[in-house]
Design an enzyme around this catalytic site. Structure first.
Site, PDB file in Angstrom:
ATOM      1  N   ASP A 146     -16.224  -2.154 -36.262  1.00  0.00           N
ATOM      2  CA  ASP A 146     -16.182  -2.548 -35.052  1.00  0.00           C
ATOM      3  C   ASP A 146     -14.254  -2.453 -33.662  1.00  0.00           C
ATOM      4  O   ASP A 146     -13.944  -3.401 -33.178  1.00  0.00           O
ATOM      5  CB  ASP A 146     -16.205  -3.339 -34.449  1.00  0.00           C
ATOM      6  N   ASP A 208     -23.145   3.873 -33.892  1.00  0.00           N
ATOM      7  CA  ASP A 208     -22.008   2.993 -32.702  1.00  0.00           C
ATOM      8  C   ASP A 208     -20.327   3.183 -33.487  1.00  0.00           C
ATOM      9  O   ASP A 208     -19.287   3.210 -32.128  1.00  0.00           O
ATOM     10  CB  ASP A 208     -22.143   0.965 -32.658  1.00  0.00           C
TER      11      ASP A 208
END
Length: 426
Positions: A146, A208
């Site tokens: 991320d 994601d």
């Protein structure tokens, strides 16, 4: 009474004109008066109806976000190196996390967006302060996929607004770090690298991760190697092939053989079940493929974005805010996820500018506005309950965490969508 009197006067004048012939209501003065009174009342009621349903005003709600963010700033000590992540249901205080948390980029991102809207140096200084807390992420091995969320929302927003060369150098280093998680045999970036041992060495990719590609696209066009662009495209292609079900809903995660690249199975960790449609995962897909089409102009990515968006919109409940999983067993007695709605609203606004069909573009735009109007209602805005923007977000229901809470990423995408709408209206 006043409109009726006017109608009588107009009817008398009109009926006295020799040109007033072929009047359908028996050519009578009373008939004309009745018709004009009916017409005046109809127009008046229509006017009142329009006044009762005003056009959604994004600037009013951006001002609300400004006030709420000011309250949050007051709760963070100047010397603190933590960032807000969530406020649990019926709580009033933020839970703070260090810069290593996957959500750490959203608070500085909010501050940069507020600086963009106001031009106020106060917001630039605060954005810079919290952005700088994430600098160490660019100087260590990739512990988290991320990095795009963390660094593009903070340093990326900051560089776009200030052109600070230090920000650019940090972003380029981070993009190189993120690229080390790419597996050439599989064709995707590894998700949750710290969990690889727990998965028996298998390669795991979550939906994601589409959001983190924007950092690679940016770097490839701003001094980084072109290979970063190729990695982003390959990841998007592989995910599109393996992450979508036949109905265009998405798996949360796909497990691959690390050595051969073969797809093993699909899973949905944060949704109800492996084969269910987890709301935030579908939102990541809509946003991620919209962004990928913007960066590549490859029509297959636009098709993926539209397929994901069309299914999401088709299955939305009447109030435009999804339950945490579209297939959760106890709907309507299931938690909502306002964060998924905010992500989708922002994506739909951009998607409406990218499709060529004006009717489809209008539909995406209008649906985005309806979602934002719902999020801006008394039900979903926090309005004195806490200093976040939104209520009723769901983080990880199967794990029993962050259920019906305020979430920093829900706030970030809500504000981003409001600003996008404000720019489009202007």
């Amino acid at each position: 009474t006043y409109l009726g009197s006017c109608a009588d006067r107009v009817a008398s004048l009109a009926f006295s004109c020799p040109e007033t012939i072929h009047w359908p209501l028996n050519q009578s003065l009373n008939g004309m008066k009745a018709f004009l009174k009916y017409l005046c009342c109809t127009l008046f009621i229509s006017f009142i109806g329009c006044r009762a349903n005003p056009v959604f005003n994004p600037s009013e709600n951006i001002d609300y976000c400004l006030a709420q963010a000011s309250k949050t700033l007051q709760t963070i000590p100047p010397e603190d190196s933590l960032l807000p992540r969530n406020i649990d249901r019926n709580k009033t205080d933020w839970h703070f996390v260090p810069g290593t948390d996957w959500t750490s980029g959203f608070w500085p991102g909010i501050l940069w967006l507020l600086y963009e809207y106001t031009g106020d140096e106060k917001w630039r200084m605060e954005a810079n302060r919290f952005t700088r807390l994430l600098t160490p992420l660019s100087a260590r091995p990739a512990h988290d996929h991320d990095l795009g969320f963390q660094m593009n929302c903070s340093f990326g927003k900051g560089y776009r607004l200030t052109q600070n060369p230090e920000y650019k150098a940090i972003l380029l280093r981070t993009a190189d770090t993120l690229a080390t998680l790419f597996n050439l045999r599989v064709g995707t970036i590894l998700s949750w690298p710290g969990m690889k041992k727990d998965k028996n060495g298998l390669h795991n990719t979550i939906i994601d991760n589409m959001m983190n590609l924007e950092l690679l696209f940016w770097a490839s066009k701003n001094g980084g190697p072109y290979s970063l662009y190729d990695i982003a495209v390959r990841h998007a292609e592989t995910t599109m092939k393996n992450q979508f079900r036949p109905d265009f809903s998405t798996y949360h995660a796909i497990l691959y053989n690390d050595s051969t690249g073969a797809r093993i199975k699909g899973q949905t960790h944060q949704g109800y079940a492996d084969e269910s449609m987890w709301a935030r995962g579908q939102a990541w897909a809509i946003y991620g493929y919209t962004m990928t089409y913007r960066e590549t102009r490859d029509p297959k990515f636009l098709e993926a974005a539209q397929n994901a968006a069309n299914l999401y919109l088709k299955r939305l409940p009447e109030d435009m805010i999804p339950y945490w999983d579209f297939d959760a067993p106890n709907i309507p007695n299931e938690p909502k996820d306002a964060s998924a709605a905010a992500i989708t609203a922002s994506a739909l606004l951009e998607l409406s500018t990218l499709v060529s069909d004006k009717g489809i573009a209008k539909n995406y735009y209008e649906k985005a506005v309806k979602i934002l109007a719902a999020l801006s209602s008394e039900k979903y805005q926090s309005r004195g309950k806490n200093s976040a923007f939104l209520l009723h977000c769901t983080g990880h229901k199967p794990a029993g965490t962050e259920i019906d809470a305020s979430m920093i990423y829900g706030d970030y995408y809500y504000l981003e969508a409001l600003l996008r709408l404000e720019k489009m209206k202007n």
